[in-house]
Design a protein around this motif. Structure first.
Motif, PDB file in Angstrom:
ATOM      1  N   ALA A  86      44.316  69.235 -22.722  1.00  0.00           N
ATOM      2  CA  ALA A  86      44.068  68.347 -23.854  1.00  0.00           C
ATOM      3  C   ALA A  86      45.183  68.506 -24.881  1.00  0.00           C
ATOM      4  O   ALA A  86      46.009  69.432 -24.802  1.00  0.00           O
ATOM      5  N   TRP A  87      45.192  67.620 -25.857  1.00  0.00           N
ATOM      6  CA  TRP A  87      46.202  67.643 -26.908  1.00  0.00           C
ATOM      7  C   TRP A  87      45.621  68.207 -28.200  1.00  0.00           C
ATOM      8  O   TRP A  87      44.454  68.001 -28.503  1.00  0.00           O
ATOM      9  N   ILE A  88      46.456  68.900 -28.960  1.00  0.00           N
ATOM     10  CA  ILE A  88      46.109  69.369 -30.304  1.00  0.00           C
ATOM     11  C   ILE A  88      46.903  68.520 -31.288  1.00  0.00           C
ATOM     12  O   ILE A  88      48.133  68.470 -31.233  1.00  0.00           O
ATOM     13  N   ALA A 146      36.674  66.167 -23.333  1.00  0.00           N
ATOM     14  CA  ALA A 146      37.430  65.870 -24.556  1.00  0.00           C
ATOM     15  C   ALA A 146      38.921  65.861 -24.220  1.00  0.00           C
ATOM     16  O   ALA A 146      39.422  66.757 -23.550  1.00  0.00           O
ATOM     17  N   ARG A 147      39.633  64.851 -24.722  1.00  0.00           N
ATOM     18  CA  ARG A 147      41.048  64.716 -24.421  1.00  0.00           C
ATOM     19  C   ARG A 147      41.942  65.280 -25.523  1.00  0.00           C
ATOM     20  O   ARG A 147      43.139  65.466 -25.314  1.00  0.00           O
ATOM     21  N   ALA A 148      41.389  65.530 -26.719  1.00  0.00           N
ATOM     22  CA  ALA A 148      42.212  65.997 -27.834  1.00  0.00           C
ATOM     23  C   ALA A 148      41.315  66.609 -28.897  1.00  0.00           C
ATOM     24  O   ALA A 148      40.091  66.415 -28.905  1.00  0.00           O
ATOM     25  N   VAL A 149      41.938  67.342 -29.813  1.00  0.00           N
ATOM     26  CA  VAL A 149      41.254  67.880 -30.983  1.00  0.00           C
ATOM     27  C   VAL A 149      42.152  67.641 -32.194  1.00  0.00           C
ATOM     28  O   VAL A 149      43.375  67.785 -32.115  1.00  0.00           O
ATOM     29  N   ASP A 178      44.318  77.990 -26.346  1.00  0.00           N
ATOM     30  CA  ASP A 178      43.799  78.334 -25.012  1.00  0.00           C
ATOM     31  C   ASP A 178      42.892  77.223 -24.486  1.00  0.00           C
ATOM     32  O   ASP A 178      42.956  76.859 -23.302  1.00  0.00           O
ATOM     33  N   TRP A 179      42.059  76.653 -25.371  1.00  0.00           N
ATOM     34  CA  TRP A 179      41.185  75.545 -24.955  1.00  0.00           C
ATOM     35  C   TRP A 179      42.020  74.351 -24.484  1.00  0.00           C
ATOM     36  O   TRP A 179      41.719  73.741 -23.454  1.00  0.00           O
ATOM     37  N   ALA A 180      43.062  73.996 -25.232  1.00  0.00           N
ATOM     38  CA  ALA A 180      43.907  72.861 -24.854  1.00  0.00           C
ATOM     39  C   ALA A 180      44.585  73.113 -23.513  1.00  0.00           C
ATOM     40  O   ALA A 180      44.734  72.186 -22.701  1.00  0.00           O
TER      41      ALA A 180
END
Length: 493
Positions: A296-298, A262-265, A289-291
């Motif tokens: 990845a981007w938030i 996954a690249r973003a949320v 922390d996941w990003a």
């Protein structure tokens, strides 16, 4: 010469109410041109003498001469001294229009896959009028227009013609500074003017995120249920949306680790749309922390965080993010008025230039006068005062709607009173189908947003959102009685 059918066709063009705004000579010219394009008049065919045609149409000869002159200038006819006017051989080289592409019969467009996806998605339809209970619409009747008008006059007096010119695509510096100061104070953000990008809407911001940060086919995690505008922006960009379930504390961020690559949320952490839940602090830290681990981007959409009715709102995710992986989106559409068309992104430093360049390819920049006026509105304390006033109004309307729903719709729905926001989710009781209920309400002049289509995973509870911000208690009471009758009619069938 014209046959009877051709003459009648020109007369029909001349008398058609749809063409009345055009001068007579233009109507005659276009009617004859269409006969040529349709192949009804072949190359070399003589046209009636201007005097004879004028007599047949009941117009002056000068009018017909003006029509013939324009047809000659466009190459559709030839004019020979002493012989008259004839359809030009050049007209044979003009591509003939297939019947499906003629006026009133639009041809089917050959769209790209992305264009087809956009069309199938239906776009994001905003209500042009505040019909109860359209969600997300602010009360504009209480807006301090005299203050806004005075500030706009000051802007024009100070800037003069400069306020009419283009501005930098990133936005006016004074507005970016005012926005940064406000969200640092009120939302706990870590903002600086040079990291603010002024836009026309949060929808534009979502589209930029989808196209600048991710490629077609890449994965983005979304809340389930999810804000429909975000889902449609991501679908239109060809992204793979992976639904992450919610509970009472918002998105269950522990599920993110199960999503490969996954690249973003995408998050609405202050007031999750549509459930109204608030993402807990522990989960905010968890998504940061996941990003960090996934690089990845938030994408944080803080669409109506000004309107929180119980205690202090939680600080935004961006203000907690030391890794600078968060894109923070805000808008003045909800807090002020939709016609302003000003939103913004607070960007990590590395994204300021790419997003600004990408934005310049869309609409260039926002209107300068509106930006400068809004900057003064914020700096003068008027924005904060208006938000505080409307927060009180909206809280009272939310409570009133909850009582009215219990009184009139108690047999049909269960309402969940939100701690903030501008709309209330209501869940249908067994025996009432959502789609017919929403459609029947619309026919009765009542706008409801169905909840089931917002579920990315397809398992949403049937119900609808009821906006309350833009409607007085009296307006809500009238509409709820009508809605009760609609639902009663459905259950009686």
């Amino acid at each position: 010469m014209f046959r009877h059918a051709q003459l009648e066709s020109v007369k029909a063009w001349l008398g058609d109410p749809a063409h009345q705004a055009l001068p007579r000579h233009v109507r005659i010219q276009r009617a004859i041109r269409q006969l040529i394009l349709d192949g009804a008049l072949d190359a070399g065919r003589p046209l009636p003498a201007s005097r004879a045609l004028a007599r047949s149409l009941g117009v002056s000869r000068d009018t017909v001469e003006a029509a013939y002159g324009q047809l000659h200038a466009e190459g559709f006819i030839e004019r020979r001294v002493g012989s008259g006017s004839f359809v030009s051989a050049q007209a044979l080289r003009v591509p003939r229009q297939p019947p499906s592409s003629r006026p009133g019969q639009p041809a089917a467009a050959a769209l790209s896959q992305r264009g087809s996806a956009m069309l199938a998605g239906g776009g994001v339809r905003e209500s042009l009028t505040a019909r109860p209970f359209a969600p997300g619409i602010p009360e504009t009747r209480n807006f301090p227009l005299p203050v806004w008008e005075r500030l706009q006059r000051l802007v024009l007096k100070e800037h003069g013609a400069r306020a009419l010119a283009h501005c930098h695509p990133q936005g006016m510096e004074s507005l970016r500074r005012a926005i940064a100061d406000y969200i640092n104070l009120e939302r706990g953000a870590r903002a600086a003017p040079e990291r603010i990008l002024v836009l026309t809407s949060s929808q534009q911001a979502l589209s930029l995120c989808a196209t600048v940060l991710l490629d077609v086919g890449e994965r983005i995690c979304v809340e389930d249920p999810v804000y429909h505008g975000a889902r449609k922006a991501f679908d239109a960009a060809g992204l793979d949306c992976v639904p992450i379930p919610l509970d009472g504390d918002g998105m269950q961020v522990g599920h993110l680790d199960a999503v490969a690559n996954a690249r973003a949320v995408f998050l609405t952490p202050s007031h999750q749309f549509p459930s109204g839940t608030t993402l807990s602090l522990a989960r905010r830290l968890g998504v940061i922390d996941w990003a960090r681990r996934q690089q990845a981007w938030i994408i944080e959409d803080d669409y109506d965080s000004e309107f929180h009715y119980a205690g202090k709102p939680t600080a935004c995710v961006q203000g907690l993010d030391d890794e600078q992986r968060t894109i923070y989106i805000g808008t003045f559409t909800k807090s002020l008025f939709p016609g302003l068309r000003i939103a913004y992104m607070l960007l990590p430093p590395a994204l300021v230039a790419p997003m600004t360049v990408a934005r310049s390819l869309q609409d260039g920049h926002n209107a300068t006068i509106a930006q400068l006026t809004l900057a003064r509105f914020i700096e003068g304390g008027h924005f904060g005062a208006h938000v505080r006033a409307m927060r009180s109004v909206y809280a009272a309307r939310r409570d009133r709607l909850a009582r009215l729903v219990d009184e009139h719709l108690g047999d049909f729905v269960t309402a969940e009173v939100p701690a903030g926001g501008m709309q209330m989710p209501c869940f249908l009781r067994a025996g009432i189908d959502e789609a017919p209920a929403v459609a029947a309400a619309q026919r009765a002049g009542i706008e409801l947003l169905g909840l089931s289509p917002l579920s990315a995973g397809g398992g949403g509870c049937p119900g609808f959102l009821m906006g309350f911000a833009a409607y007085t208690p009296e307006e809500m009471a009238i509409a709820l009685r009508q809605l009760a009758a609609v639902l009663q009619g459905l259950t009686a069938k």
